[in-house]
Design an enzyme around this catalytic site. Structure first.
Site, short mmCIF file in Angstrom:
data_model
loop_
_atom_site.label_atom_id
_atom_site.label_comp_id
_atom_site.label_asym_id
_atom_site.label_seq_id
_atom_site.Cartn_x
_atom_site.Cartn_y
_atom_site.Cartn_z
N GLU A 125 -0.90 -6.46 -4.33
CA GLU A 125 -0.66 -5.12 -3.80
C GLU A 125 0.73 -5.07 -3.15
OE1 GLU A 125 -5.05 -3.46 -2.75
OE2 GLU A 125 -4.15 -4.58 -1.11
N ASP A 159 -1.42 0.99 5.35
CA ASP A 159 -0.06 0.54 5.00
C ASP A 159 1.11 1.43 5.45
OD1 ASP A 159 -1.97 -0.62 3.40
OD2 ASP A 159 -0.99 -0.17 1.51
C1 FRU Z 1 -3.12 -1.98 0.53
C2 FRU Z 1 -3.72 -0.87 -0.31
C3 FRU Z 1 -2.75 -0.44 -1.40
C4 FRU Z 1 -3.17 0.97 -1.68
C5 FRU Z 1 -3.55 1.46 -0.30
C6 FRU Z 1 -4.65 2.47 -0.29
O1 FRU Z 1 -3.65 -2.08 1.79
O2 FRU Z 1 -4.95 -1.28 -0.86
O3 FRU Z 1 -2.76 -1.27 -2.53
O4 FRU Z 1 -2.15 1.73 -2.25
O5 FRU Z 1 -3.94 0.33 0.43
O6 FRU Z 1 -4.83 3.01 0.96
#
Ligand code: FRU
Length: 526
Positions: A246, A64
């Site tokens: 998320e 992300d």
């Molecule tokens: C989304 C996610 C988020 C989390 C991160 C962990 O892709 O699952 O919810 O904070 O990646 O790397």
């Protein structure tokens, strides 16, 4: 020198020339380029599949985008990063900066895991008025709030693994100090509780935060970025719930051609996207600083492709623009894609706008204008009239680093990108059912994970209402991004052709008119 020779000579100097012929039912154009796409595993940013005009980390795993904030002419991009492997691992925040959102400078790793946990996704703001007291008015702090994910608790079978932590920087994002009172938002009983997106609310003059808690979002307020008060919940019974919620984002946006403004809430979910795995839905509504309300019944999706996830927007972008960047992958296969030095890239940055179509709000995504600086015209044709089953075939060595634009009648249309070994990527517009599909089943290397190419990805495009449709396509070494009618629909997909694509065919079983066809090379950014 004869005139024709002169044209060829000068064209070669600038790198290309074109010719055309009609053979049977095919109108051929060749763009001769003295450049070839060659990969070289020994050189960073030249490896097979390495994106040439998208952001990707120099090496190792990325997911992300995080902490996107603009300050003093610089766009900061932090990102989920594991510096020791090319699969997901203990999360850090990587950091890069840009003055134009096109060229990026890699910076030092910003945040490292500590005893409270891995550093998951979150956001950053400039605390210009030093409301946090962590800097001074003369040297205000950049403040990041992120999720701590505690592996000790997870290993011991506990569920409250996730809390929210704060860190600040007094040198514009270069070095960071963790706040000594972390975590700033604790968690007693939630399994999923993460991805804080905070922003300054200029209407209520207070900081706001959106967080996700499994199947819903929560909204908070704060006067100083440290103490947060929970105000409301949203979404348990609304929208798509095929997977956990998320990476929320909440922003105010103008409604185009009106004086109104609305609030948009982005929520990524995994799994549960229409074409499988990860995807980002959005809600259009109103936010009074404490709670978000919408009349929307059905989920809407920011991108119709499979590879635009966890995207959020910049805080404080110039001219109040809403600039979005997504992670160009999907949790279904992100860990298995066939690259070896690094894994994954970001989407091209996109400016979001809100329009009303047939009485309904639609979020449009348009690639930021700065990309035009990278674009070198190679070929253009004002009009091509096609009889049924006739096709245009364009040969071009560096299709995998190009932008293709044209308008076509809103009738059947098929685009096929292919290469010397017959890998093919097909984009199909079906006028009768008003659907667009992308077929990457034979696009190159697809066997690294079953769900990558198990089906054709389809979507309805009922919001395309004019008689012609505008196509804009960006093809990089391992991705395609398609924008229809200035981003009313966008499709982002990864591809891994075994050889670069060198042929584009545009065809229809109906009579068709293609106008303003343009093919541009996109210069590499590294
Ligand atoms: C989304 C996610 C988020 C989390 C991160 C962990 O892709 O699952 O919810 O904070 O990646 O790397």
């Amino acid at each position: 020198m004869k005139i024709a020779n002169k044209i060829i000579f000068f064209s070669l100097l600038i790198g290309f020339f074109t010719c055309n012929s009609i053979i049977g039912q095919t109108i051929n154009f060749s763009i001769f380029s003295n450049e070839k796409l060659t990969a070289d595993s020994s050189k960073i940013y030249k490896e097979p599949f390495r994106p040439q005009f998208h952001f990707s980390p120099e090496k190792k795993w990325m997911n992300d985008p995080n902490g996107m904030v603009f300050y003093k002419g610089i766009y900061h991009l932090f990102y989920q990063y594991y510096p020791e492997g090319i699969v997901w691992g203990p999360m850090h925040w990587g950091h890069a900066t840009s003055t134009d959102l096109v060229h990026w400078k890699h910076r030092k790793i910003a945040l490292f895991p500590d005893k409270l946990g891995y550093i998951f996704s979150g956001s950053a703001v400039m605390d210009i008025n030093n409301t946090s007291g962590l800097g001074t008015l003369i040297n205000p702090p950049m403040v990041a709030i992120f999720t701590y994910h505690n592996m000790e608790i997870e290993k011991a079978g506990g569920i409250n693994t996730q809390t929210q932590g704060l860190a600040y920087s007094l040198d514009e994002g270069e070095t960071w100090t963790k706040y000594e009172g972390n975590p700033i938002i604790d968690n007693k009983d939630l399994k999923d509780f993460r991805d804080p997106k905070m922003f300054w609310n200029s209407e209520t003059k207070i900081w706001n935060m959106a967080l996700v808690a499994g199947d819903h979002a929560q909204f908070y307020t704060s006067k100083n970025l440290i103490h947060w008060k929970k105000e409301s919940d949203f979404g348990k019974e609304i929208g798509a719930h095929g997977g956990v919620w998320e990476c929320p984002d909440l922003f105010k946006i103008k409604v185009e051609n009106s004086k109104k403004e609305k609030w948009v809430l982005l929520i990524s979910i995994n799994p549960g996207a229409p074409n499988g795995g990860s995807g980002t839905q959005y809600f259009v509504g109103d936010f009074d600083g404490k709670s978000f309300k919408t009349n929307q019944k059905e989920p809407k999706w920011i991108d119709q492709g499979t590879d635009n996830y966890a995207g959020v927007t910049y805080n404080d972008a110039p001219e109040n623009k809403i600039i979005f960047i997504g992670w160009m992958s999907n949790w279904n296969y992100a860990r298995n894609t066939p690259t070896t030095q690094w894994r994954s890239a970001m989407t091209l940055p996109r400016e979001l706008s809100l329009v009303k179509i047939k009485g309904d709000f639609v979020l449009k995504s348009k690639v930021i204008d700065q990309i035009k600086k990278q674009s070198i015209p190679q070929f253009s044709k004002e009009q091509i009239v096609l009889k049924p089953n006739q096709k245009v075939a364009v040969d071009y060595e560096i299709l995998n680093q190009s932008e293709i634009q044209f308008k076509a009648k809103s009738k059947n249309l098929k685009l096929v990108f292919s290469n010397v070994v017959n890998d093919s990527l097909v984009l199909d517009y079906d006028a009768k059912s008003k659907t667009v599909s992308i077929d990457r089943r034979h696009s190159g290397i697809v066997n690294f994970e079953e769900s990558f190419a198990s089906k054709i990805h389809k979507t309805d495009v009922k919001n395309l209402v004019s008689e012609t449709t505008d196509f804009r396509i960006f093809l990089d070494w391992s991705s395609i991004e398609v924008f229809l009618d200035e981003g009313i629909y966008s499709f982002t997909e990864q591809i891994f052709p075994t050889q670069p694509y060198t042929k584009l065919s545009i065809q229809s079983d109906e009579s068709q008119e293609i106008s303003n066809l343009e093919i541009n090379k996109i210069k590499g950014i590294w």
